[in-house]
Design an enzyme around this catalytic site. Structure first.
Site, PDB file in Angstrom:
ATOM      1  N   CYS A  58       1.290  -1.009   0.090  1.00 10.08           N
ATOM      2  CA  CYS A  58       0.439  -0.372  -0.060  1.00 10.08           C
ATOM      3  C   CYS A  58       0.304   0.724  -0.154  1.00 10.08           C
ATOM      4  O   CYS A  58       1.431   1.377   0.801  1.00 10.08           O
ATOM      5  CB  CYS A  58      -1.112  -0.151   1.062  1.00 10.08           C
ATOM      6  SG  CYS A  58      -1.418   1.464   1.062  1.00 10.08           S
ATOM      7  N   CYS A  79      -0.046   3.758  -6.286  1.00 15.19           N
ATOM      8  CA  CYS A  79      -1.239   2.949  -5.212  1.00 15.19           C
ATOM      9  C   CYS A  79      -0.819   1.524  -6.190  1.00 15.19           C
ATOM     10  O   CYS A  79      -1.620   1.479  -7.871  1.00 15.19           O
ATOM     11  CB  CYS A  79      -2.780   3.781  -5.527  1.00 15.19           C
ATOM     12  SG  CYS A  79      -3.723   2.695  -4.435  1.00 15.19           S
TER      13      CYS A  79
END
Length: 287
Positions: free
Chosen positions: A96, A208
């Site tokens: 992440c 991302c």
């Protein structure tokens, strides 16, 4: 016909092989706020197919892109600690970008095993650009993180970097993995700041881990020939090197497992997807 009662904290299918049939394997924890980390897991599994994998996602606090750095650090520490108490971990991958930019120092201070983070692939994007305009597509938290700005200052001084933060795109990726349709008009609206430029970025950093799940749809919206770059393959190589460098690495005979923070209708619907990625069981992680 009567069926066996199912544990309220577990969703699973029957294991094909018993634990005794499985050779010991080093355990790798892949963590993300949602299911975007599966894109990183895919890259790692291609390089290291024989690891014991745990995938943990925080569906209670998702998405992280709008959360404070302090909250994210405490939350990630709590979840990794809970997994570590149940499994002997050889390595942890924080799949992440938002969590990686704030939580890695605290994780590395607390745990002895190596912790790998995901950072925007700005350096390779700078090498690939033809027009000198690189776009960074990430969450708002990642776009404004000091770590990201430092990467730009170190590696992109000769390029124009266009920053675009969107948490809505994270939600779109989650919807796709749950079997939903991705409306191209929504992508066009999100990407409008770039699409309206006279000279838009010709190389896009997918900052991302959710966004590689949308490469097909993004390619339909972005100008023809736009290149998309992510850090999944680099993270896989780093993970492989760290595993091979360990002596007396801890191992497990357990089957792969996924953990969420709460079981609900959405996680029930997600189970077949997780099974297709090699996670036959999904359990709630008590924290």
């Amino acid at each position: 016909m009567a069926t066996k009662p199912q544990d309220a904290n577990t969703t699973s299918r029957e294991a094909i092989t018993s634990k005794a049939d499985s050779p010991p394997r080093p355990t790798a924890l892949i963590f993300d706020s949602g299911v975007g980390g599966l894109s990183v897991y895919q890259e790692i599994r291609q390089l290291l197919p024989n690891l014991h994998y745990i995938y943990a996602f925080d569906n209670v606090a998702f998405p992280y892109g709008e959360k404070s750095g302090e909250f994210i650090v405490e939350r990630v520490l709590e979840i990794v600690t809970a997994v570590q108490q149940r499994h002997p971990l050889a390595i942890v991958v924080i799949a992440c970008n938002t969590a990686s930019t704030v939580s890695l120092p605290a994780l590395r201070e607390r745990f002895a095993f190596p912790v790998v983070g995901v950072v925007p692939a700005i350096k390779p994007a700078v090498r690939l650009t033809r027009n000198g305009v690189v776009g960074l597509l990430a969450t708002r938290a990642t776009v404004h993180a000091s770590y990201t700005l430092d990467l730009i200052a170190r590696f992109a001084t000769d390029c124009k970097i266009e920053l675009l933060g969107s948490s809505e795109l994270v939600e779109v990726a989650e919807t796709k993995l749950h079997g939903g349709v991705v409306p191209l008009e929504v992508l066009k609206k999100i990407l409008h700041p770039w699409l309206s430029m006279r000279e838009p970025p010709d190389t896009i950093v997918l900052g991302c881990t959710h966004f590689p799940l949308l490469t097909e749809e993004l390619a339909q919206v972005l100008p023809e020939g736009t290149r998309m770059v992510d850090s999944g393959a680099a993270i896989a190589r780093r993970t492989a090197w760290l595993i091979s460098s360990q002596e007396n690495v801890v191992s497990s005979q357990d089957e792969n497992i996924a953990y969420c923070m709460a079981l609900d209708e959405d996680t029930d619907a997600l189970l077949p997807v997780l099974q297709s990625y090699g996670f036959p069981k999904l359990q709630k992680l008590p924290i």
